[in-house]
Every structure is written in structure tokens, then in C-alpha cells.
Design a protein around this motif. Structure first.
Motif, PDB file in Angstrom:
ATOM      1  N   ASP A 117     -46.788 -20.341  14.436  1.00 36.81           N
ATOM      2  CA  ASP A 117     -47.592 -19.126  14.364  1.00 36.81           C
ATOM      3  C   ASP A 117     -46.993 -18.091  13.426  1.00 36.81           C
ATOM      4  OD1 ASP A 117     -49.877 -19.073  16.672  1.00 36.81           O
ATOM      5  OD2 ASP A 117     -48.163 -20.297  17.268  1.00 36.81           O
ATOM      6  N   GLY A 118     -45.889 -18.399  12.809  1.00 35.36           N
ATOM      7  CA  GLY A 118     -45.302 -17.481  11.847  1.00 35.36           C
ATOM      8  C   GLY A 118     -44.044 -18.069  11.249  1.00 35.36           C
ATOM      9  N   LEU A 119     -43.669 -17.527  10.094  1.00 36.11           N
ATOM     10  CA  LEU A 119     -42.451 -17.928   9.400  1.00 36.11           C
ATOM     11  C   LEU A 119     -41.802 -16.683   8.837  1.00 36.11           C
ATOM     12  CD1 LEU A 119     -40.511 -20.027   8.166  1.00 36.11           C
ATOM     13  CD2 LEU A 119     -42.125 -20.283   6.268  1.00 36.11           C
ATOM     14  N   ARG A 120     -40.494 -16.524   9.102  1.00 38.39           N
ATOM     15  CA  ARG A 120     -39.749 -15.351   8.650  1.00 38.39           C
ATOM     16  C   ARG A 120     -38.586 -15.782   7.779  1.00 38.39           C
ATOM     17  NH1 ARG A 120     -39.688 -12.773  14.801  1.00 38.39           N
ATOM     18  NH2 ARG A 120     -41.894 -12.132  14.812  1.00 38.39           N
ATOM     19  N   VAL A 121     -38.494 -15.189   6.617  1.00 38.46           N
ATOM     20  CA  VAL A 121     -37.391 -15.450   5.697  1.00 38.46           C
ATOM     21  C   VAL A 121     -36.855 -14.097   5.258  1.00 38.46           C
ATOM     22  CG1 VAL A 121     -36.635 -16.610   3.608  1.00 38.46           C
ATOM     23  CG2 VAL A 121     -38.548 -17.559   4.913  1.00 38.46           C
ATOM     24  N   TYR A 122     -35.803 -13.643   5.902  1.00 38.83           N
ATOM     25  CA  TYR A 122     -35.269 -12.314   5.649  1.00 38.83           C
ATOM     26  C   TYR A 122     -33.978 -12.402   4.840  1.00 38.83           C
ATOM     27  CZ  TYR A 122     -38.488 -10.886   9.399  1.00 38.83           C
ATOM     28  OH  TYR A 122     -39.591 -10.662  10.180  1.00 38.83           O
ATOM     29  N   PHE A 123     -33.985 -11.755   3.695  1.00 36.29           N
ATOM     30  CA  PHE A 123     -32.812 -11.629   2.832  1.00 36.29           C
ATOM     31  C   PHE A 123     -32.181 -12.980   2.483  1.00 36.29           C
ATOM     32  CE2 PHE A 123     -33.382  -7.804   5.358  1.00 36.29           C
ATOM     33  CZ  PHE A 123     -33.571  -6.871   4.351  1.00 36.29           C
ATOM     34  N   PRO A 124     -32.993 -13.886   1.945  1.00 40.81           N
ATOM     35  CA  PRO A 124     -32.427 -15.159   1.492  1.00 40.81           C
ATOM     36  C   PRO A 124     -31.546 -14.934   0.276  1.00 40.81           C
ATOM     37  CG  PRO A 124     -34.675 -14.954   0.724  1.00 40.81           C
ATOM     38  CD  PRO A 124     -34.425 -13.783   1.643  1.00 40.81           C
ATOM     39  N   ASP A 125     -30.680 -15.882   0.006  1.00 44.78           N
ATOM     40  CA  ASP A 125     -29.800 -15.785  -1.160  1.00 44.78           C
ATOM     41  C   ASP A 125     -30.663 -15.638  -2.415  1.00 44.78           C
ATOM     42  OD1 ASP A 125     -27.921 -16.164  -3.230  1.00 44.78           O
ATOM     43  OD2 ASP A 125     -26.724 -17.498  -1.972  1.00 44.78           O
ATOM     44  N   HIS A 158     -43.569 -13.874   6.470  1.00 45.72           N
ATOM     45  CA  HIS A 158     -42.948 -12.574   6.231  1.00 45.72           C
ATOM     46  C   HIS A 158     -41.615 -12.770   5.534  1.00 45.72           C
ATOM     47  CE1 HIS A 158     -41.273  -8.575   8.080  1.00 45.72           C
ATOM     48  NE2 HIS A 158     -41.483  -8.489   6.782  1.00 45.72           N
ATOM     49  N   CYS A 159     -41.525 -12.273   4.312  1.00 44.94           N
ATOM     50  CA  CYS A 159     -40.281 -12.320   3.546  1.00 44.94           C
ATOM     51  C   CYS A 159     -39.782 -10.898   3.314  1.00 44.94           C
ATOM     52  CB  CYS A 159     -40.495 -12.997   2.196  1.00 44.94           C
ATOM     53  SG  CYS A 159     -41.115 -14.682   2.270  1.00 44.94           S
ATOM     54  N   ALA A 160     -38.471 -10.768   3.191  1.00 42.08           N
ATOM     55  CA  ALA A 160     -37.871  -9.485   2.842  1.00 42.08           C
ATOM     56  C   ALA A 160     -36.649  -9.746   1.976  1.00 42.08           C
ATOM     57  CB  ALA A 160     -37.484  -8.694   4.091  1.00 42.08           C
ATOM     58  N   THR A 161     -36.459  -8.896   0.980  1.00 37.37           N
ATOM     59  CA  THR A 161     -35.301  -9.026   0.103  1.00 37.37           C
ATOM     60  C   THR A 161     -34.923  -7.656  -0.449  1.00 37.37           C
ATOM     61  OG1 THR A 161     -34.439 -10.092  -1.896  1.00 37.37           O
ATOM     62  CG2 THR A 161     -36.774  -9.523  -1.904  1.00 37.37           C
ATOM     63  N   ASP A 162     -33.634  -7.491  -0.731  1.00 40.10           N
ATOM     64  CA  ASP A 162     -33.177  -6.251  -1.362  1.00 40.10           C
ATOM     65  C   ASP A 162     -32.816  -6.489  -2.828  1.00 40.10           C
ATOM     66  OD1 ASP A 162     -30.853  -7.713  -0.961  1.00 40.10           O
ATOM     67  OD2 ASP A 162     -29.622  -5.932  -0.609  1.00 40.10           O
ATOM     68  N   TRP A 163     -33.250  -7.636  -3.357  1.00 43.93           N
ATOM     69  CA  TRP A 163     -33.000  -7.960  -4.759  1.00 43.93           C
ATOM     70  C   TRP A 163     -34.352  -7.869  -5.474  1.00 43.93           C
ATOM     71  CZ3 TRP A 163     -28.486  -8.251  -7.171  1.00 43.93           C
ATOM     72  CH2 TRP A 163     -28.439  -8.785  -8.465  1.00 43.93           C
ATOM     73  N   GLU A 164     -34.577  -6.788  -6.203  1.00 40.02           N
ATOM     74  CA  GLU A 164     -35.902  -6.510  -6.758  1.00 40.02           C
ATOM     75  C   GLU A 164     -36.428  -7.611  -7.681  1.00 40.02           C
ATOM     76  OE1 GLU A 164     -37.126  -2.171  -7.336  1.00 40.02           O
ATOM     77  OE2 GLU A 164     -34.937  -2.083  -7.596  1.00 40.02           O
ATOM     78  N   PRO A 165     -35.607  -8.189  -8.569  1.00 36.37           N
ATOM     79  CA  PRO A 165     -36.152  -9.277  -9.393  1.00 36.37           C
ATOM     80  C   PRO A 165     -36.648 -10.459  -8.568  1.00 36.37           C
ATOM     81  CG  PRO A 165     -34.108  -8.446 -10.348  1.00 36.37           C
ATOM     82  CD  PRO A 165     -34.230  -7.824  -8.993  1.00 36.37           C
ATOM     83  N   TYR A 166     -35.960 -10.744  -7.465  1.00 36.94           N
ATOM     84  CA  TYR A 166     -36.407 -11.835  -6.595  1.00 36.94           C
ATOM     85  C   TYR A 166     -37.695 -11.443  -5.880  1.00 36.94           C
ATOM     86  CZ  TYR A 166     -35.778 -15.897  -3.450  1.00 36.94           C
ATOM     87  OH  TYR A 166     -35.922 -17.081  -2.774  1.00 36.94           O
ATOM     88  N   VAL A 216     -33.315  -1.476  -3.230  1.00 36.60           N
ATOM     89  CA  VAL A 216     -34.666  -1.265  -2.721  1.00 36.60           C
ATOM     90  C   VAL A 216     -35.080  -2.509  -1.943  1.00 36.60           C
ATOM     91  CG1 VAL A 216     -37.094  -0.910  -3.326  1.00 36.60           C
ATOM     92  CG2 VAL A 216     -35.285   0.275  -4.607  1.00 36.60           C
ATOM     93  N   VAL A 217     -35.477  -2.321  -0.698  1.00 34.06           N
ATOM     94  CA  VAL A 217     -35.902  -3.441   0.145  1.00 34.06           C
ATOM     95  C   VAL A 217     -37.414  -3.575   0.057  1.00 34.06           C
ATOM     96  CG1 VAL A 217     -36.030  -4.336   2.498  1.00 34.06           C
ATOM     97  CG2 VAL A 217     -33.948  -3.192   1.703  1.00 34.06           C
ATOM     98  N   ASN A 218     -37.863  -4.788  -0.223  1.00 33.02           N
ATOM     99  CA  ASN A 218     -39.298  -5.076  -0.286  1.00 33.02           C
ATOM    100  C   ASN A 218     -39.661  -6.113   0.767  1.00 33.02           C
ATOM    101  OD1 ASN A 218     -40.491  -3.585  -2.647  1.00 33.02           O
ATOM    102  ND2 ASN A 218     -38.832  -4.631  -3.718  1.00 33.02           N
ATOM    103  N   ASP A 219     -40.716  -5.813   1.521  1.00 34.54           N
ATOM    104  CA  ASP A 219     -41.283  -6.758   2.476  1.00 34.54           C
ATOM    105  C   ASP A 219     -42.556  -7.343   1.891  1.00 34.54           C
ATOM    106  OD1 ASP A 219     -40.177  -6.498   5.623  1.00 34.54           O
ATOM    107  OD2 ASP A 219     -39.634  -4.851   4.308  1.00 34.54           O
ATOM    108  N   LEU A 220     -42.772  -8.622   2.140  1.00 34.28           N
ATOM    109  CA  LEU A 220     -43.989  -9.303   1.717  1.00 34.28           C
ATOM    110  C   LEU A 220     -44.611  -9.962   2.932  1.00 34.28           C
ATOM    111  CD1 LEU A 220     -41.535 -10.020  -0.602  1.00 34.28           C
ATOM    112  CD2 LEU A 220     -43.616 -10.574  -1.866  1.00 34.28           C
ATOM    113  N   LEU A 221     -45.874  -9.674   3.176  1.00 37.43           N
ATOM    114  CA  LEU A 221     -46.589 -10.199   4.333  1.00 37.43           C
ATOM    115  C   LEU A 221     -47.816 -10.966   3.841  1.00 37.43           C
ATOM    116  CD1 LEU A 221     -46.434  -7.072   6.675  1.00 37.43           C
ATOM    117  CD2 LEU A 221     -45.180  -9.191   6.964  1.00 37.43           C
TER     118      LEU A 221
END
Length: 230
Positions: free
Chosen positions: A108-116, A148-156, A205-210
Motif C-alpha cells: 500500500d506504499g513505498l518509502r525511500v527517504y534520503f537514499p545515497d 514517497h521519496c525524500a532527498t537533501d541532494w537537489e540534483p538527485y 534543501v530537502v525535497n519530498d516527492l509524492l
């Protein structure tokens, strides 16, 4: 590992842990002891955010995957101390888990927070969020399930947004035209982590993607259900 982490692993792994071996398809209701929605979290670090999300939403099971043994012990310890029953910890490769051990459309969901972020160009092929990974993930997600993904690496973050937007199995929950950037505000259910705080202190800058798994038509269902024997 700290003594507490080691003790938690020894005591709780037989009850709440599993090794990713690719030898069986998991029965998620049996694994969680109830027929509840299950979210897969890939890479949970030390598990503080995972434990907080589990405590805030006891009606959702969290299958948390990582290879970091101290983090596994820490999450088990946090779950035990808080009396949580909706967390299971998996050790191993999340790709094998998705490909070999999860039934089609069972998540029902997949979370990938701050992957390399693998910032060097020659390492970009190692990044997790790639079209092939998304196709595999989509095969395990129910229609409407949230990625739901989140990263603090803007190019990624920019690459994630482009790859997810282009993938036919997902649709953005955020506007991408006019004033909309395509990124989402951090939802209340994702707590701020220590790692995130350290990045913010450095000016990151932290970006979330939903993104949501699109409804299945007959062709999409047939294609996404295909599995390759290994």
C-alpha cells in the motif's frame, strides 16, 4: 553495536526480523498477524523516524529494509520499548525482496527517504530511483499506493522528479505547471530526522516527492505482473 542493540537483535529478530533470501513469497497478513495495509520502507538508518511513524499509525504495517546491523538492532529496540507491533525488519537487498518475495500489488506504499545520492557522475548508475526500479516497485504496489521519496541532494531530487514523471505507472500528486514545482511539502506523517536536520543546518534543501500508483488497465496489469525466474 551497543549492548542494547545487540540484545534487541538476539531477543526480537526471531519474532520481528527476516532475512531476504529470495526463496519464498511473503504472506504479509501472516507476517504482521493481521490483514492491515503494509508499507515498504527502503533504508531506515537508525530507525528513529520509522518507529515514530509506526507509533503514529498503528493500523499500518511497516516492512523496513536495511543492511546496517546496528540500525536493525536500534529499530527493534525502539519498537520494543514503545510496545509497537506493526514493524518488521528485513535484512538484505530490497531489489531481491521486491522481485522475488512480494506478491504482485501487495504493498500500500513505498518509502525511500534520503537514499545515497551517489553524487559523482560515474556513480549515477548506482542510484536507486531508476526506471527499472520503478517498474519493479510498481508491480508490487496496489493502484493508488503512494511512493514517497525524500532527498537533501537537489540534483538527485531533479532526477527523481524527471524519472518519476516520465514513468507510466506513476502520477504526481503535486502540480507541475504554473506555480507548481512538482515537489511536495513534507507531509505530517514523515518526521524530521537527525540526518535531515544536519543537512538543513548545512544549508541543504530537502525535497519530498509524492507519486501515486496509477490504476491498472488490462494491459498494464498483464505487463507489470510479469516475473522473470532466476
Amino acid at each position: 553495536m551497543t549492548p542494547g542493540q545487540e540484545d534487541a537483535l538476539q531477543r526480537l529478530w526471531p519474532k520481528w526480523g527476516l532475512d531476504i533470501d529470495g526463496k519464498r513469497v511473503l504472506d504479509l497478513p501472516a507476517l504482521f498477524g493481521a490483514d492491515i495495509p503494509v508499507v515498504l520502507e527502503i533504508g531506515f538508518g537508525m530507525g528513529e523516524a520509522t518507529a515514530r511513524m509506526a507509533a503514529a499509525d498503528p493500523g499500518t504495517g511497516i516492512l523496513a529494509v536495511d543492511v546496517h546491523t546496528p540500525g536493525q538492532g536500534n529499530l527493534l529496540n525502539l519498537a520494543d520499548q514503545a510496545g509497537l507491533t506493526n514493524v518488521r525488519v528485513a535484512n538484505g537487498d530490497a531489489i531481491i525482496l521486491l522481485r522475488e518475495m512480494l506478491a504482485p500489488h501487495s504493498l500500500d506504499g513505498l518509502r525511500v527517504y534520503f537514499p545515497d545520492p551517489w553524487p559523482k557522475k560515474r556513480h549515477h548508475k548506482r542510484r536507486l530511483i531508476q526506471p527499472e526500479f520503478l517498474t519493479l516497485a510498481a508491480s508490487c504496489m496496489r493502484p493508488g499506493a503512494l511512493l514517497h521519496c525524500a532527498t537533501d541532494w537537489e540534483p538527485y531530487a531533479e532526477v527523481m522528479l524527471d524519472v518519476l514523471t516520465a514513468h507510466p505507472d506513476f502520477e504526481n500528486t503535486q502540480p507541475v505547471n504554473g506555480a507548481g514545482s512538482g515537489y511536495a511539502p513534507r507531509p505530517d506523517f514523515r518526521p524530521r530526522t537527525r540526518f535531515e536536520g544536519q543537512g538543513l543546518d548545512k544549508g541543504h534543501v530537502v525535497n519530498d516527492l509524492l507519486f501515486r500508483r496509477v490504476p491498472l488497465d488490462a494491459n498494464a496489469s498483464t505487463n507489470s505482473d510479469k516475473r522473470t525466474d532466476t
